[in-house]
Scaffold this motif. Structure first.
Motif, mmCIF file in Angstrom:
data_model
loop_
_atom_site.group_PDB
_atom_site.id
_atom_site.type_symbol
_atom_site.label_atom_id
_atom_site.label_comp_id
_atom_site.label_asym_id
_atom_site.label_seq_id
_atom_site.Cartn_x
_atom_site.Cartn_y
_atom_site.Cartn_z
ATOM 1 N N PHE A 50 0.827 -1.205 0.000
ATOM 2 C CA PHE A 50 0.000 0.000 0.000
ATOM 3 C C PHE A 50 0.860 1.252 0.000
ATOM 4 O O PHE A 50 2.050 1.223 0.289
ATOM 5 N N ILE A 51 0.227 2.368 -0.338
ATOM 6 C CA ILE A 51 0.802 3.703 -0.205
ATOM 7 C C ILE A 51 -0.169 4.522 0.632
ATOM 8 O O ILE A 51 -1.380 4.493 0.395
ATOM 9 N N TRP A 52 0.347 5.240 1.606
ATOM 10 C CA TRP A 52 -0.412 6.274 2.305
ATOM 11 C C TRP A 52 -0.004 7.601 1.682
ATOM 12 O O TRP A 52 1.187 7.892 1.557
ATOM 13 N N LEU A 53 -0.968 8.414 1.268
ATOM 14 C CA LEU A 53 -0.703 9.751 0.744
ATOM 15 C C LEU A 53 -1.287 10.777 1.707
ATOM 16 O O LEU A 53 -2.439 10.655 2.140
ATOM 17 N N PHE A 54 -0.484 11.773 2.036
ATOM 18 C CA PHE A 54 -0.884 12.836 2.957
ATOM 19 C C PHE A 54 -0.753 14.166 2.226
ATOM 20 O O PHE A 54 0.265 14.428 1.591
ATOM 21 N N SER A 55 -1.783 14.998 2.331
ATOM 22 C CA SER A 55 -1.758 16.312 1.693
ATOM 23 C C SER A 55 -2.453 17.318 2.607
ATOM 24 O O SER A 55 -3.110 16.941 3.584
ATOM 25 N N ASP A 56 -2.315 18.570 2.290
ATOM 26 C CA ASP A 56 -2.916 19.657 3.074
ATOM 27 C C ASP A 56 -2.524 19.584 4.545
ATOM 28 O O ASP A 56 -3.344 19.839 5.430
ATOM 29 N N PHE A 57 -1.268 19.244 4.808
ATOM 30 C CA PHE A 57 -0.782 19.132 6.182
ATOM 31 C C PHE A 57 -0.135 20.444 6.611
ATOM 32 O O PHE A 57 0.205 21.295 5.785
ATOM 33 N N SER A 58 0.036 20.587 7.916
ATOM 34 C CA SER A 58 0.713 21.768 8.446
ATOM 35 C C SER A 58 2.225 21.561 8.369
ATOM 36 O O SER A 58 2.688 20.440 8.176
ATOM 37 N N THR A 59 2.970 22.596 8.531
ATOM 38 C CA THR A 59 4.430 22.491 8.441
ATOM 39 C C THR A 59 5.025 21.668 9.577
ATOM 40 O O THR A 59 6.139 21.189 9.469
ATOM 41 N N THR A 60 4.269 21.469 10.639
ATOM 42 C CA THR A 60 4.798 20.688 11.767
ATOM 43 C C THR A 60 4.072 19.364 11.967
ATOM 44 O O THR A 60 4.395 18.630 12.889
ATOM 45 N N GLY A 61 3.093 19.049 11.125
ATOM 46 C CA GLY A 61 2.347 17.808 11.308
ATOM 47 C C GLY A 61 1.908 17.179 10.011
ATOM 48 O O GLY A 61 0.895 17.570 9.434
ATOM 49 N N PHE A 62 2.673 16.187 9.529
ATOM 50 C CA PHE A 62 2.321 15.507 8.276
ATOM 51 C C PHE A 62 0.975 14.805 8.367
ATOM 52 O O PHE A 62 0.300 14.613 7.369
ATOM 53 N N PHE A 63 0.574 14.384 9.546
ATOM 54 C CA PHE A 63 -0.645 13.595 9.693
ATOM 55 C C PHE A 63 -1.859 14.451 10.027
ATOM 56 O O PHE A 63 -2.917 13.935 10.342
ATOM 57 N N SER A 64 -1.717 15.772 9.968
ATOM 58 C CA SER A 64 -2.790 16.684 10.357
ATOM 59 C C SER A 64 -3.777 16.981 9.230
ATOM 60 O O SER A 64 -4.856 17.494 9.487
ATOM 61 N N GLY A 65 -3.439 16.669 8.000
ATOM 62 C CA GLY A 65 -4.303 17.007 6.864
ATOM 63 C C GLY A 65 -5.066 15.809 6.327
ATOM 64 O O GLY A 65 -5.495 14.929 7.071
#
Length: 119
Positions: A50-65
């Motif tokens: 699998f691939i997890w894709l993360f977008s629209d995150f904050s500069t200090t939190g990849f998992f926030s978006g």
């Protein structure tokens, strides 16, 4: 987190995320807008890459978006997915090691995937 400098550093975790599998590779797009984790489930013959894709995150939190998990298929067909790198902001290369276990042989592979519209 680490500092953007060449020196001896200690890594300090800032957040956690349950990937529901084993992570083997990670990269961030050249424009800094998408972060990708590559991995596979630890379910033996029933595993899925699998691939997890993360977008629209904050500069200090990849998992926030936004988060999206995309199943790629069985390692018995794909090979054992081990590395991911962005070629462009919408294209990734995925590398896989050969599998040679218990009479099953799957050659190593290099795949290209367009992720535009998936995140």
């Amino acid at each position: 987190m680490i500092k953007d400098e060449i020196s001896t550093q200690e890594v300090s975790p800032t957040e956690e995320f349950d990937t529901q599998g084993l992570i083997t590779g990670a990269d961030i797009s050249p424009d800094g807008k998408v972060f990708a984790l590559l991995g596979y489930e630890n379910k033996g013959i029933a595993s899925q890459s699998f691939i997890w894709l993360f977008s629209d995150f904050s500069t200090t939190g990849f998992f926030s978006g936004n988060k999206k998990r995309i199943y790629l298929g069985s390692p018995s067909i794909l090979s054992q997915t081990e590395g991911i790198v962005f070629r462009t902001s919408n294209e990734v290369y995925i590398s896989g090691e050969e599998i040679n276990f218990g009479g099953v042989y799957v050659p190593g592979k290099l795949s290209e995937m367009n992720i535009k519209g998936l995140y």
